[in-house]
Design a protein around this motif. Structure first.
Motif, PDB file in Angstrom:
ATOM      1  N   ASN A  15     -36.255  90.988 -37.504  1.00  0.00           N
ATOM      2  CA  ASN A  15     -36.372  91.553 -38.855  1.00  0.00           C
ATOM      3  C   ASN A  15     -37.411  90.824 -39.706  1.00  0.00           C
ATOM      4  O   ASN A  15     -37.930  91.393 -40.669  1.00  0.00           O
ATOM      5  N   LEU A  16     -37.715  89.574 -39.342  1.00  0.00           N
ATOM      6  CA  LEU A  16     -38.653  88.762 -40.129  1.00  0.00           C
ATOM      7  C   LEU A  16     -40.077  88.790 -39.577  1.00  0.00           C
ATOM      8  O   LEU A  16     -40.953  88.105 -40.118  1.00  0.00           O
ATOM      9  N   ARG A  17     -40.298  89.541 -38.524  1.00  0.00           N
ATOM     10  CA  ARG A  17     -41.646  89.591 -37.935  1.00  0.00           C
ATOM     11  C   ARG A  17     -42.669  90.090 -38.959  1.00  0.00           C
ATOM     12  O   ARG A  17     -42.436  91.054 -39.672  1.00  0.00           O
ATOM     13  N   GLY A  18     -43.777  89.368 -39.023  1.00  0.00           N
ATOM     14  CA  GLY A  18     -44.842  89.743 -39.947  1.00  0.00           C
ATOM     15  C   GLY A  18     -44.775  89.029 -41.277  1.00  0.00           C
ATOM     16  O   GLY A  18     -45.734  89.087 -42.058  1.00  0.00           O
ATOM     17  N   LYS A  19     -43.646  88.368 -41.558  1.00  0.00           N
ATOM     18  CA  LYS A  19     -43.519  87.642 -42.819  1.00  0.00           C
ATOM     19  C   LYS A  19     -44.091  86.231 -42.689  1.00  0.00           C
ATOM     20  O   LYS A  19     -44.161  85.684 -41.590  1.00  0.00           O
ATOM     21  N   ALA A  20     -44.495  85.665 -43.819  1.00  0.00           N
ATOM     22  CA  ALA A  20     -45.093  84.324 -43.826  1.00  0.00           C
ATOM     23  C   ALA A  20     -44.051  83.275 -43.448  1.00  0.00           C
ATOM     24  O   ALA A  20     -42.888  83.361 -43.847  1.00  0.00           O
ATOM     25  N   PHE A  21     -44.492  82.292 -42.648  1.00  0.00           N
ATOM     26  CA  PHE A  21     -43.583  81.226 -42.217  1.00  0.00           C
ATOM     27  C   PHE A  21     -43.493  80.177 -43.322  1.00  0.00           C
ATOM     28  O   PHE A  21     -44.417  79.408 -43.558  1.00  0.00           O
ATOM     29  N   ASN A  22     -42.380  80.170 -44.024  1.00  0.00           N
ATOM     30  CA  ASN A  22     -42.149  79.219 -45.098  1.00  0.00           C
ATOM     31  C   ASN A  22     -40.654  78.897 -45.159  1.00  0.00           C
ATOM     32  O   ASN A  22     -39.892  79.261 -44.254  1.00  0.00           O
ATOM     33  N   LEU A  23     -40.247  78.221 -46.239  1.00  0.00           N
ATOM     34  CA  LEU A  23     -38.834  77.836 -46.356  1.00  0.00           C
ATOM     35  C   LEU A  23     -37.917  79.053 -46.425  1.00  0.00           C
ATOM     36  O   LEU A  23     -36.803  79.045 -45.883  1.00  0.00           O
ATOM     37  N   THR A  24     -38.364  80.094 -47.099  1.00  0.00           N
ATOM     38  CA  THR A  24     -37.566  81.321 -47.187  1.00  0.00           C
ATOM     39  C   THR A  24     -37.382  81.945 -45.806  1.00  0.00           C
ATOM     40  O   THR A  24     -36.289  82.413 -45.464  1.00  0.00           O
ATOM     41  N   PHE A  25     -38.459  81.927 -45.013  1.00  0.00           N
ATOM     42  CA  PHE A  25     -38.407  82.466 -43.645  1.00  0.00           C
ATOM     43  C   PHE A  25     -37.362  81.697 -42.821  1.00  0.00           C
ATOM     44  O   PHE A  25     -36.534  82.299 -42.130  1.00  0.00           O
ATOM     45  N   VAL A  26     -37.422  80.351 -42.901  1.00  0.00           N
ATOM     46  CA  VAL A  26     -36.492  79.518 -42.126  1.00  0.00           C
ATOM     47  C   VAL A  26     -35.055  79.752 -42.585  1.00  0.00           C
ATOM     48  O   VAL A  26     -34.137  79.852 -41.764  1.00  0.00           O
ATOM     49  N   LYS A  27     -34.858  79.850 -43.897  1.00  0.00           N
ATOM     50  CA  LYS A  27     -33.513  80.060 -44.441  1.00  0.00           C
ATOM     51  C   LYS A  27     -32.934  81.384 -43.954  1.00  0.00           C
ATOM     52  O   LYS A  27     -31.772  81.452 -43.524  1.00  0.00           O
TER      53      LYS A  27
END
Length: 219
Positions: free
Chosen positions: A90-102
């Protein structure tokens, strides 16, 4: 020692050990069923509370508690991995940051709810099995059926007793064939499960058939 095996009776002097077996079985089965209708947070809190009671009051050993929880913990790990995979997709294509990791490591609420309820139910069942001997199971079921049917013959209670006491027997079978597998140089991997599961099924069917013949001979 049998007490360290899956769902095996452990001698003790607690209130649950001394409680009328029929009443104990009814109460704990009701609680085990009700656990599947409890919200996730209360289910987790009650589960942890029951683990504390098992260790501090019922005097179960930590190894015994962990042994009974092995299946649900393995299931929980599987659910966590599945949740991570779905979150990653579901997170594919989103920027890798703290929100992504959370978001990646936030478990699916449905999986968490299922794990919490299943853990609670297993812990309740563990308490039932570890404070109730095989003879108490048989006595309780026989007593309940006699009161309901007003008859001395208790075929249903005998079958139910055999079914419940068969679960620890299956654990024994698996332990024995696993030890045999290990003694022959086998490793704990997927191949072990694939190879031993049919043998477990065959052994279980043989045991069930033997128990059935023994019951028929007593009638």
């Amino acid at each position: 020692m049998n007490g360290t095996k899956f769902f095996h009776y452990r001698k003790g002097n607690s209130l649950l050990h001394k409680m009328n077996p029929a009443l104990k079985i009814i109460l704990l089965l009701v609680f085990a069923t009700a656990s599947f209708f409890i919200p996730v947070i209360p289910a987790l809190i009650i589960w942890l509370l029951l683990i504390f009671i098992s260790l501090a009051i019922l005097k179960f050993r930590l190894k015994e508690v962990l042994t009974d929880l092995k299946p649900v913990l393995a299931y929980g790990i599987m659910l966590l991995l599945l949740s991570l995979i779905l979150n990653f997709m579901n997170l594919r294509g989103k920027a890798f940051n703290l929100t992504f990791v959370k978001e990646l490591f936030t478990p699916d609420q449905n999986y968490l709810l299922l794990f919490a309820r299943l853990s609670l139910s297993i812990q309740i069942s563990s308490i039932l099995y570890r404070t109730t001997s095989t003879s108490e199971f048989s006595q309780a079921f026989r007593s309940m059926e006699e009161k309901l049917t007003k008859k001395s013959a208790t075929p249903f209670s005998e079958m139910l007793s055999l079914t419940l006491t068969f679960i620890p027997r299956l654990a024994d079978f698996w332990e024995r064939i696993s030890l045999a597998w290990k003694s022959r140089g086998g490793k704990k991997n997927l191949r072990r499960i694939v190879c031993l599961t049919p043998l477990l099924f065959k052994t279980a069917m043989t045991e069930a058939y033997g128990k059935t013949l023994a019951r028929e001979n007593r009638m």
